[in-house]
Design a protein around this motif. Sequence first.
Motif, PDB file in Angstrom:
ATOM      1  N   ASN A 232       2.615  29.456   5.902  1.00 33.87           N
ATOM      2  CA  ASN A 232       2.838  28.715   4.652  1.00 33.87           C
ATOM      3  C   ASN A 232       3.298  29.622   3.514  1.00 33.87           C
ATOM      4  OD1 ASN A 232       0.531  30.140   4.025  1.00 33.87           O
ATOM      5  ND2 ASN A 232      -0.748  28.340   3.637  1.00 33.87           N
ATOM      6  N   GLY A 233       3.524  30.914   3.831  1.00 37.22           N
ATOM      7  CA  GLY A 233       4.001  31.852   2.828  1.00 37.22           C
ATOM      8  C   GLY A 233       2.898  32.640   2.147  1.00 37.22           C
ATOM      9  N   GLU A 234       1.651  32.271   2.371  1.00 36.96           N
ATOM     10  CA  GLU A 234       0.546  32.999   1.759  1.00 36.96           C
ATOM     11  C   GLU A 234       0.434  34.397   2.363  1.00 36.96           C
ATOM     12  OE1 GLU A 234      -4.339  32.716   1.349  1.00 36.96           O
ATOM     13  OE2 GLU A 234      -3.197  31.076   2.259  1.00 36.96           O
ATOM     14  N   VAL A 235       0.136  35.382   1.522  1.00 29.88           N
ATOM     15  CA  VAL A 235      -0.017  36.770   1.953  1.00 29.88           C
ATOM     16  C   VAL A 235      -1.422  37.245   1.586  1.00 29.88           C
ATOM     17  CG1 VAL A 235       0.817  39.145   1.716  1.00 29.88           C
ATOM     18  CG2 VAL A 235       2.450  37.235   1.685  1.00 29.88           C
ATOM     19  N   MET A 236      -2.105  37.823   2.550  1.00 29.53           N
ATOM     20  CA  MET A 236      -3.438  38.377   2.319  1.00 29.53           C
ATOM     21  C   MET A 236      -3.423  39.859   2.644  1.00 29.53           C
ATOM     22  SD  MET A 236      -7.086  37.517   4.186  1.00 29.53           S
ATOM     23  CE  MET A 236      -7.092  35.812   3.651  1.00 29.53           C
ATOM     24  N   LYS A 237      -3.738  40.675   1.665  1.00 27.93           N
ATOM     25  CA  LYS A 237      -3.829  42.116   1.877  1.00 27.93           C
ATOM     26  C   LYS A 237      -5.264  42.462   2.222  1.00 27.93           C
ATOM     27  CE  LYS A 237      -2.480  46.560  -0.128  1.00 27.93           C
ATOM     28  NZ  LYS A 237      -1.871  47.226  -1.308  1.00 27.93           N
ATOM     29  N   ILE A 238      -5.458  43.214   3.309  1.00 31.21           N
ATOM     30  CA  ILE A 238      -6.820  43.503   3.772  1.00 31.21           C
ATOM     31  C   ILE A 238      -7.010  44.996   4.026  1.00 31.21           C
ATOM     32  CG2 ILE A 238      -6.977  41.214   4.822  1.00 31.21           C
ATOM     33  CD1 ILE A 238      -6.942  44.144   7.170  1.00 31.21           C
ATOM     34  N   ARG A 239      -8.284  45.378   4.013  1.00 34.54           N
ATOM     35  CA  ARG A 239      -8.682  46.742   4.378  1.00 34.54           C
ATOM     36  C   ARG A 239      -9.869  46.625   5.320  1.00 34.54           C
ATOM     37  NH1 ARG A 239     -10.425  49.597  -0.579  1.00 34.54           N
ATOM     38  NH2 ARG A 239      -8.160  49.739  -0.954  1.00 34.54           N
ATOM     39  N   LEU A 240      -9.765  47.235   6.491  1.00 30.16           N
ATOM     40  CA  LEU A 240     -10.817  47.164   7.507  1.00 30.16           C
ATOM     41  C   LEU A 240     -11.229  48.570   7.907  1.00 30.16           C
ATOM     42  CD1 LEU A 240     -12.501  45.500   9.603  1.00 30.16           C
ATOM     43  CD2 LEU A 240     -10.544  45.727  11.155  1.00 30.16           C
ATOM     44  N   ARG A 241     -12.532  48.806   7.935  1.00 28.79           N
ATOM     45  CA  ARG A 241     -13.076  50.078   8.390  1.00 28.79           C
ATOM     46  C   ARG A 241     -14.243  49.791   9.339  1.00 28.79           C
ATOM     47  NH1 ARG A 241      -9.016  51.050   6.215  1.00 28.79           N
ATOM     48  NH2 ARG A 241      -8.558  52.580   4.568  1.00 28.79           N
ATOM     49  N   ILE A 242     -14.185  50.384  10.533  1.00 27.50           N
ATOM     50  CA  ILE A 242     -15.247  50.213  11.527  1.00 27.50           C
ATOM     51  C   ILE A 242     -15.672  51.602  12.010  1.00 27.50           C
ATOM     52  CG2 ILE A 242     -15.998  49.055  13.630  1.00 27.50           C
ATOM     53  CD1 ILE A 242     -13.523  47.280  13.423  1.00 27.50           C
ATOM     54  N   LYS A 243     -16.972  51.854  12.008  1.00 27.77           N
ATOM     55  CA  LYS A 243     -17.510  53.111  12.503  1.00 27.77           C
ATOM     56  C   LYS A 243     -18.409  52.847  13.709  1.00 27.77           C
ATOM     57  CE  LYS A 243     -15.839  55.937   9.342  1.00 27.77           C
ATOM     58  NZ  LYS A 243     -14.867  56.999   9.705  1.00 27.77           N
TER      59      LYS A 243
END
Length: 274
Positions: A232-243
Motif C-alpha cells: 500500500n506504499g507504507e514504509v516502516m524503518k526498523i532496527r533489530l538486534r538479537i544476542k
Amino acid sequence: MMLKRGSRILLVSIFVVWAAIGLSYGQTAAGAAKNLGPADIDRIIKKFTANEREFRQALASYAFKRNVMFHTIGLGGQITGTYRRDSHMTLNTAGERFEKILFAPVASVPPGTVTAEDLEDLGGVNAFALEPRSIDQYNFAYVGTERIDELSLYVFDVTPKSIPDPSKKIRLFTGRIWVDVDDLMIVKSKGKGVPETKINKFPVVETTRTQVDGKYWFPADARSDDELVFDNGEVMKIRLRIKYTDYSVGRSEVRILDDDEPVPTPSPTPKKPE
C-alpha cells in the motif's frame, strides 16, 4: 572486529552484493575469482549441509539465552516503538524449540507489528538460515571465496526452489551464506524469511556465529537495519538486534511455557542424581 576460530564472540561487518533479491552487500574479495568444478561444488554443498544437520543435533544438547530488541524508527532516527523479548532456550533432537520468557515488557510498537511469522523467524531463518529438514527445498549457487580475518570462506547464494504457499505456514530462507573452507560449516548468513504477503514483510537479517567448545558454530549475533515497504506504499524503518549467549550443555524437553512457570532443569543422569 575479528572473525577468529575459537573466539567466544564473532562480530563481522561485511557487505556483498546479491542481485537475486536486490540486496546490497558490497564487493566480494579477490578470492571470488577462484574456480571450482561442478563436482567440487556438489561435494562442498553435501558436506556443509550434512554438517549443518550435525550442528543442529548438537545444539539440541545445549541451553542458551536469547535477547531480542526490536525498534521502529521515525524521522531523524528517533525510536518510535520498542518490542523486547528475553528468553531461555533449548532445542530437542527434532529441532523443536523450548522457550521460557524471562522478560517481556509491554511493547510500544503498534499492534500487529510483530507477527507470528516474525516470532517464527527469530528462532528459525534469522538465527540458523537453513533448517535441516528443508535442505532439499533449496538451490545453491556458488559465488566464490572470501578471506575474512583469519578464515577463508566459500560463499553461496541460497534460494528456495519454490516459494511456499503462505497458508502452509512454512518458512524458508533466501539470501547468502558463508562456509568455512576448513570445517565446511556455516559461520555467517544474510537474508530473510519467505514467503511474504501484501501486509507482512520481513527484514534482511545478518547473523554471525561463534565457535563453542572448539567445534560447533552457534549463533552469536543477529541484526538488521532495514526498511519494509508494503504494497500500500507504507514504509516502516526498523532496527533489530538479537544476542545469543551463555551456551551450556543441558537439554530440556520442548514445550512452550506460560510466563509464570519456572524454567525446567535438565534431567539428571544416573551418575549425578539431584
